[in-house]
Design a protein around this motif. Structure first.
Motif, short mmCIF file in Angstrom:
data_model
loop_
_atom_site.label_atom_id
_atom_site.label_comp_id
_atom_site.label_asym_id
_atom_site.label_seq_id
_atom_site.Cartn_x
_atom_site.Cartn_y
_atom_site.Cartn_z
N VAL A 270 0.84 -1.20 0.00
CA VAL A 270 0.00 0.00 0.00
C VAL A 270 0.88 1.26 0.00
N ALA A 271 1.99 1.22 0.70
CA ALA A 271 2.90 2.36 0.69
C ALA A 271 3.42 2.62 -0.72
N MET A 272 3.75 1.55 -1.45
CA MET A 272 4.22 1.73 -2.83
C MET A 272 3.11 2.30 -3.71
N LEU A 273 1.88 1.84 -3.52
CA LEU A 273 0.77 2.39 -4.28
C LEU A 273 0.57 3.87 -3.98
N THR B 134 6.13 -4.74 -6.55
CA THR B 134 4.92 -5.56 -6.58
C THR B 134 4.22 -5.43 -7.93
N LEU B 135 3.42 -6.41 -8.24
CA LEU B 135 2.49 -6.35 -9.35
C LEU B 135 1.42 -7.41 -9.14
N GLN B 136 0.31 -7.23 -9.79
CA GLN B 136 -0.76 -8.21 -9.76
C GLN B 136 -0.93 -8.78 -11.16
N VAL C 78 1.80 -2.28 -11.18
CA VAL C 78 3.25 -2.47 -11.12
C VAL C 78 3.84 -1.29 -10.34
N ARG C 79 4.52 -1.60 -9.26
CA ARG C 79 5.14 -0.55 -8.45
C ARG C 79 6.49 -1.02 -7.93
N VAL C 80 7.41 -0.09 -7.85
CA VAL C 80 8.73 -0.33 -7.25
C VAL C 80 8.94 0.76 -6.21
N LEU D 228 14.87 -3.23 -11.23
CA LEU D 228 13.89 -4.09 -10.57
C LEU D 228 12.57 -4.13 -11.33
N GLY D 229 12.15 -3.02 -11.91
CA GLY D 229 10.91 -3.00 -12.70
C GLY D 229 10.98 -3.98 -13.86
#
Length: 151
Positions: free
Chosen positions: A18-21, A66-68, A88-90, A99-100
Motif C-alpha cells: 500500500v505504501a508503494m501504491l 509488486t504487481l498483480q 506495477v510498483r517499485v 527491478l521493474g
C-alpha cells in the motif's frame, strides 16, 4: 539484482504494498496507507482467487516491488488465455536499478507457466515514461482503453 527474490505476497506485505501504491503520483490522491482496513478485505479476495497472483519482489524480508497478474481464460483468439499485469510498483528507494524490468520479466515467465497465449497491461495515459519502459520490454501500444468509475 540477485539480492531480490520473487514470491507471492502475504498479508504481512500489505503495508509495504500500500505504501508503494500511495507513493506513486497517481496513487497519492487515491490511496490511504494509514487505514489498511479496505486493503485487508481486498487482499483476502485476491488471495482466495486462483486466477490472481499478487507478486512481490523481496529484499531482506521486505516487499520492495509488486504487481498483480490476473489469468483470464477467454473465447476470442480461438480460445486464448491471457494474463493482465496491473499495479506495477517499485519502492522509490529501489527505482532505477532494473527491478521493474525483473518484475515484468517474472510476470511474463509466470504467464507462460500458467499457459497464457498473450500478456497485456494498461498504463495511465499520463505515464509517458512507463509507456517507453513497456515498449522497451516488447509491449506494443495496440489499444485504447476506457474506464467507468462505479463508486
Amino acid at each position: 539484482m540477485t539480492d531480490h527474490t520473487f514470491r507471492r505476497a502475504t498479508v504481512d506485505d500489505l503495508p509495504a504494498i500500500v505504501a508503494m501504491l500511495a507513493e506513486d503520483s497517481l496513487g497519492a490522491g487515491r490511496e490511504t496507507p494509514d487505514d489498511l482496513t479496505p486493503y485487508l478485505a481486498a487482499f483476502e479476495r485476491v488471495a482466495a482467487d486462483p486466477n490472481q497472483h499478487l507478486i512481490v519482489a523481496d529484499r531482506d524480508g521486505t516487499a520492495v516491488g509488486t504487481l498483480q497478474l490476473t489469468l483470464i481464460p477467454g473465447l476470442s483468439r480461438t480460445g486464448a488465455t491471457r494474463t493482465l499485469i496491473e499495479a506495477v510498483r517499485v519502492s522509490s528507494a529501489e527505482r532505477g536499478n532494473g527491478l521493474g524490468t525483473l518484475l515484468i520479466e517474472r510476470a511474463i515467465e509466470e504467464s507462460r507457466r500458467l499457459g497464457a497465449d498473450l500478456v497485456q497491461l494498461t498504463s495511465d495515459a499520463s505515464r509517458v515514461d512507463a509507456h517507453r519502459f513497456y515498449e522497451r520490454l516488447g509491449f506494443t501500444g495496440s489499444h485504447v482503453g476506457f474506464k467507468l468509475n462505479l463508486r
